[in-house]
Scaffold this motif. Structure first.
Motif, PDB file in Angstrom:
ATOM      1  N   PHE A  94       0.846  -1.185   0.000  1.00  0.00           N
ATOM      2  CA  PHE A  94       0.000   0.000   0.000  1.00  0.00           C
ATOM      3  C   PHE A  94       0.891   1.248   0.000  1.00  0.00           C
ATOM      4  O   PHE A  94       1.657   1.463   0.945  1.00  0.00           O
ATOM      5  CB  PHE A  94      -0.929  -0.010   1.213  1.00  0.00           C
ATOM      6  N   PRO A  95       0.791   2.086  -1.043  1.00  0.00           N
ATOM      7  CA  PRO A  95       1.770   3.172  -1.196  1.00  0.00           C
ATOM      8  C   PRO A  95       1.644   4.254  -0.124  1.00  0.00           C
ATOM      9  O   PRO A  95       2.589   5.002   0.092  1.00  0.00           O
ATOM     10  CB  PRO A  95       1.457   3.743  -2.585  1.00  0.00           C
ATOM     11  N   HIS A  96       0.481   4.326   0.545  1.00  0.00           N
ATOM     12  CA  HIS A  96       0.290   5.402   1.521  1.00  0.00           C
ATOM     13  C   HIS A  96       0.680   4.986   2.932  1.00  0.00           C
ATOM     14  O   HIS A  96       0.598   5.791   3.847  1.00  0.00           O
ATOM     15  CB  HIS A  96      -1.160   5.871   1.498  1.00  0.00           C
ATOM     16  N   PHE A 105      -1.155  -4.352   8.631  1.00  0.00           N
ATOM     17  CA  PHE A 105      -2.487  -4.121   8.057  1.00  0.00           C
ATOM     18  C   PHE A 105      -3.507  -5.190   8.457  1.00  0.00           C
ATOM     19  O   PHE A 105      -4.617  -4.875   8.890  1.00  0.00           O
ATOM     20  CB  PHE A 105      -2.389  -4.033   6.529  1.00  0.00           C
ATOM     21  N   ALA A 135      10.234   2.589   8.980  1.00  0.00           N
ATOM     22  CA  ALA A 135       9.462   3.821   8.823  1.00  0.00           C
ATOM     23  C   ALA A 135       9.403   4.302   7.381  1.00  0.00           C
ATOM     24  O   ALA A 135       8.861   5.366   7.107  1.00  0.00           O
ATOM     25  CB  ALA A 135      10.053   4.911   9.714  1.00  0.00           C
ATOM     26  N   ARG A 136       9.962   3.542   6.464  1.00  0.00           N
ATOM     27  CA  ARG A 136       9.962   4.010   5.079  1.00  0.00           C
ATOM     28  C   ARG A 136       8.664   3.676   4.353  1.00  0.00           C
ATOM     29  O   ARG A 136       8.002   2.698   4.671  1.00  0.00           O
ATOM     30  CB  ARG A 136      11.107   3.346   4.317  1.00  0.00           C
ATOM     31  N   LEU A 137       8.383   4.483   3.336  1.00  0.00           N
ATOM     32  CA  LEU A 137       7.255   4.189   2.452  1.00  0.00           C
ATOM     33  C   LEU A 137       7.736   3.248   1.346  1.00  0.00           C
ATOM     34  O   LEU A 137       8.918   3.263   0.988  1.00  0.00           O
ATOM     35  CB  LEU A 137       6.739   5.470   1.815  1.00  0.00           C
ATOM     36  N   GLN A 140      10.152   4.370  -1.276  1.00  0.00           N
ATOM     37  CA  GLN A 140      11.534   4.664  -0.896  1.00  0.00           C
ATOM     38  C   GLN A 140      12.381   3.405  -0.771  1.00  0.00           C
ATOM     39  O   GLN A 140      13.496   3.456  -0.266  1.00  0.00           O
ATOM     40  CB  GLN A 140      11.550   5.406   0.448  1.00  0.00           C
TER      41      GLN A 140
ATOM     42  N   VAL B 187      -7.775   1.458   2.082  1.00  0.00           N
ATOM     43  CA  VAL B 187      -6.865   1.277   0.953  1.00  0.00           C
ATOM     44  C   VAL B 187      -7.256   2.154  -0.247  1.00  0.00           C
ATOM     45  O   VAL B 187      -6.492   3.011  -0.672  1.00  0.00           O
ATOM     46  CB  VAL B 187      -6.802  -0.214   0.519  1.00  0.00           C
ATOM     47  N   PRO B 190      -7.659   6.287   0.572  1.00  0.00           N
ATOM     48  CA  PRO B 190      -6.374   6.981   0.799  1.00  0.00           C
ATOM     49  C   PRO B 190      -5.497   7.034  -0.449  1.00  0.00           C
ATOM     50  O   PRO B 190      -4.852   8.049  -0.698  1.00  0.00           O
ATOM     51  CB  PRO B 190      -5.701   6.141   1.888  1.00  0.00           C
ATOM     52  N   ILE B 191      -5.502   5.958  -1.246  1.00  0.00           N
ATOM     53  CA  ILE B 191      -4.647   5.959  -2.444  1.00  0.00           C
ATOM     54  C   ILE B 191      -5.200   6.945  -3.471  1.00  0.00           C
ATOM     55  O   ILE B 191      -4.452   7.632  -4.156  1.00  0.00           O
ATOM     56  CB  ILE B 191      -4.541   4.533  -3.037  1.00  0.00           C
ATOM     57  N   ARG B 269       3.394  12.113   4.295  1.00  0.00           N
ATOM     58  CA  ARG B 269       3.665  10.693   4.098  1.00  0.00           C
ATOM     59  C   ARG B 269       5.155  10.411   4.176  1.00  0.00           C
ATOM     60  O   ARG B 269       5.588   9.429   4.741  1.00  0.00           O
ATOM     61  CB  ARG B 269       3.148  10.242   2.732  1.00  0.00           C
ATOM     62  N   LEU B 270       5.939  11.293   3.557  1.00  0.00           N
ATOM     63  CA  LEU B 270       7.385  11.072   3.526  1.00  0.00           C
ATOM     64  C   LEU B 270       8.031  11.513   4.828  1.00  0.00           C
ATOM     65  O   LEU B 270       9.088  11.034   5.196  1.00  0.00           O
ATOM     66  CB  LEU B 270       8.014  11.842   2.358  1.00  0.00           C
ATOM     67  N   ARG B 272       7.498  11.043   7.896  1.00  0.00           N
ATOM     68  CA  ARG B 272       7.696  10.119   9.010  1.00  0.00           C
ATOM     69  C   ARG B 272       9.041   9.412   8.948  1.00  0.00           C
ATOM     70  O   ARG B 272       9.507   8.852   9.921  1.00  0.00           O
ATOM     71  CB  ARG B 272       6.560   9.090   9.032  1.00  0.00           C
ATOM     72  N   THR B 273       9.677   9.433   7.780  1.00  0.00           N
ATOM     73  CA  THR B 273      10.968   8.767   7.681  1.00  0.00           C
ATOM     74  C   THR B 273      12.075   9.655   8.223  1.00  0.00           C
ATOM     75  O   THR B 273      13.205   9.213   8.368  1.00  0.00           O
ATOM     76  CB  THR B 273      11.306   8.449   6.221  1.00  0.00           C
ATOM     77  N   ALA B 276      15.152  10.067   5.934  1.00  0.00           N
ATOM     78  CA  ALA B 276      16.073   8.930   5.813  1.00  0.00           C
ATOM     79  C   ALA B 276      16.357   8.588   4.349  1.00  0.00           C
ATOM     80  O   ALA B 276      17.375   8.003   4.034  1.00  0.00           O
ATOM     81  CB  ALA B 276      15.499   7.703   6.513  1.00  0.00           C
ATOM     82  N   ALA B 277      15.417   8.957   3.484  1.00  0.00           N
ATOM     83  CA  ALA B 277      15.628   8.647   2.068  1.00  0.00           C
ATOM     84  C   ALA B 277      16.660   9.581   1.509  1.00  0.00           C
ATOM     85  O   ALA B 277      17.017   9.537   0.387  1.00  0.00           O
ATOM     86  CB  ALA B 277      14.317   8.772   1.300  1.00  0.00           C
TER      87      ALA B 277
END
Lengths: 330, 277
Positions: A94-96, A105, A135-137, A140, B187, B190-191, B269-270, B272-273, B276-277
């Motif tokens: 799930f991308p989000h 999930f 914690a990554r999506l 990433q 699912v 949100p997407i 969304r990003l 929270r990392t 780190a990316a």
């Protein structure tokens, strides 16, 4: 449905059929997959292997026949009630949601409190060596990392059967070999039944206890990899798993392993010309033009080949022993 | 070939594109400039000094035109149309994903409303209300008329959104034990959220500047486009330009706010990392 390590489930298909209108994708196949085994469904695209997997998963309705998981007929059960978990070809993370929430999930859907489900998800991520990316999506992560997360997400449901749809096809060759080892390790550690769809015979040979070769909606042959390789039943199986020559002789079709063909030896002999040759390190692969065969392959140990090297276009006498010519059903 | 010498075609196309941009934004810029006309200035060039006089004038009592009221009506109407458009196009999109009997006919019937000239739709709805003895209002008949415009558009956009939506996400959710409602809630929605904001935006903007479909259906109170049109025939001062500038700025602000919201969603969304990316 809650199964711990060492608790795989049997899967049995009885005259299982999938028809889309007039097209029959899976044609009345019978198969028994033992608890805790690693089964590969192998075949070219359109052979019905993916439809079979999706029926086992419950993402495709069974047209006729029965599907048993454990000792229950599960034809009409929803996916989550079957004790199976599926890893999708594109992983479908799930991308989000970040890795932890992706893995957590199924627990969230069951109403497990947030702290408990995140803790369990982190444990599962540790199992696949992805703890530090929690914690990554998904966007990433690399392909291999996404696959590990998808594995963790499937395994957290404690399935008796793990279903894998072309799990390695999206990876580059180096990563593919690494993940292949990883899958085998997980299978050994968890003891659950794995059913893995692939079109790569190397993958099936390397991983499976039970290889099921499918063609045009039917099972051509099912058995351990060694049995398939040494005693292919049909010309299709012999050609598809590779390393075999299919020869038309007076008594019908015969399969001869390419590495059992001798240059200038054997009980049965014939003549050919060298069309191409490739050096493969431990061996040399020759392609010959031989009357009565479409494409004749010979694999020769490299030291022996270079004792008496052959050039392209050279005539060559080849032969094999009676015992190595394996009869095929026509 | 970035380093190679550019051919004649490059310069011709660039000139053509330049003309296009001029044609697109020239009028807007002209109005923007003229709205800063001095107090003694007229509707055309030359500028007779530079001032904010006409903007001040805009907020004073007008002899003709009710700018504030019509703006509030258009805003409210646009927001309601936006919400209804998102809601119904999404639901219709879900329905059309399964083939049902008559789905093709229903689709063409819906989209046909885009082909019928707006003014005829407006006239028809106005007449119908008349025959039924109902009072046409901006929040009743005009809203209906706007929906005949925004819903087919919304539906087409939702079709495109679902075309790109990978059904494996839903299968994965089902595989993990989610009920159909949980799948939609946790699912699918949100997407799709960023795309649905887009549907809402198109619904709002189509309604906010709709003229033809409002003309015969608004009843006794005008929406902003009707009011501006009315003012062009009665008002002879640059206050009209000030109004034009202000509504343009308003539209750009809305677009800016939406883009920032979308960027904010992505960053959250990003975020929270922790980079780190």
């Amino acid at each position: 449905m809650t199964t711990g390590p060492g608790a795989g489930t049997t899967v049995e298909l009885v005259k299982l059929t999938k028809a889309y209108g007039a097209t029959v994708a899976v044609n009345a196949i019978d198969l028994r997959i033992a608890a805790g085994s690693y089964c590969c469904l192998l075949g070219p695209s359109g052979c019905g292997k993916t439809s079979t997997l999706r029926m086992i998963a419950g993402h495709e309705d069974v047209s006729t026949g029965d599907l048993l998981i454990g000792d229950r007929v599960v034809n009409d059960e929803p996916p989550a009630a079957r004790g199976t978990a599926m890893m999708f070809q594109s992983y479908a993370l799930f991308p989000h949601l970040d890795c932890v929430d992706n893995v957590a999930f199924s627990l969230k859907m069951k109403g497990v409190p947030v702290e408990e489900r995140r803790r369990k998800a982190r444990e599962m991520l540790d199992l696949v060596d992805m703890g530090k990316y929690a914690a990554r999506l998904p966007a990433q992560l690399s392909g291999g990392q996404q696959q590990r997360v998808a594995l963790a997400r499937a395994l957290i449901t404690r399935p008796g059967v793990l279903l894998l749809d072309e799990p390695l096809s999206a990876l580059d060759p180096f990563l593919r070999d690494r993940m292949r080892e990883e899958l085998k390790r997980l299978h050994r550690e968890l003891g659950i039944t794995f059913i893995h769809v692939t079109h790569s015979q190397t993958e099936a040979m390397a991983l499976a206890d039970l290889v099921v070769v499918m063609n045009q909606g039917r099972i051509e042959q099912a058995g351990p990899p060694r049995e398939l390789f040494n005693r292919p039943h049909t010309a299709f199986v012999a050609r598809f798993i590779g390393g075999h020559n299919v020869i038309r002789s007076a008594d019908g079709l015969r399969a001869v392993r390419a590495d059992r063909v001798q240059l200038g030896g054997g009980d049965l002999r014939t003549d050919g010309t060298v069309r191409a040759l490739e050096y493969h390190g431990t061996s040399v692969h020759l392609s010959l033009d031989v009357a009565g065969a479409d494409d004749f392959a010979v694999i020769v140990d490299e030291a022996r080949f270079y004792d008496a090297p052959l050039a392209i276009g050279a005539p060559v006498q080849i032969g094999w022993n009676h015992a190595d010519a394996h009869p095929l059903a026509s | 070939m970035p380093s190679a010498r550019r051919g004649l075609s490059f310069y011709l196309l660039a000139a053509f594109f330049g003309l296009f941009v001029l044609f697109l934004y020239g009028p807007t810029v002209t109005i923007l400039v003229l709205s800063f006309q001095g107090p003694e200035g007229g509707l055309t060039f030359p500028m007779n000094g530079v001032s904010l006089h006409w903007f001040r004038n805009l907020f004073q009592q007008q002899a003709v035109g009710d700018f504030g009221g019509s703006f509030r009506r258009s805003l409210a109407l646009g927001l309601v149309v936006m919400v209804l458009t998102v809601l119904f196009s999404l639901l219709a999109g879900f329905a059309f994903r399964r083939r049902f009997v008559g789905s093709n006919a229903l689709f063409y019937l819906t989209v046909a409303s885009l082909i019928v000239p707006s003014i005829l739709v407006s006239l028809g709805i106005g007449l119908l209300f008349n025959i039924l003895g109902l009072e046409p209002t901006w929040y009743g008949s005009a809203m209906g008329a706007h929906l005949t415009w925004t819903l087919p558009f919304g539906l087409l956009i939702v079709f495109a959104i679902f075309n790109r939506f990978n059904p494996a996400y839903e299968e994965a959710a089902r595989d993990l034990g989610a009920t159909p409602w949980q799948t939609v809630r946790h699912v699918v929605l949100p997407i799709l959220l960023p795309s649905l904001i887009g549907v809402g935006m198109s619904g709002f903007t189509l309604s906010y500047d709709e003229f033809a479909r409002t003309l015969m259906t608004a009843g006794s109170f005008n929406t902003l486009p009707l009011e501006i049109y009315g003012m062009t025939t009665n008002v002879t001062t640059p206050v009209l330009y000030a109004l034009g500038s202000l509504t343009t700025v308003f539209s750009f602000t809305i677009i800016g706010v939406v883009l920032m919201t979308l960027a904010g969603l992505r960053r959250r969304r990003l975020g929270r990392t922790g980079g780190a990316a």
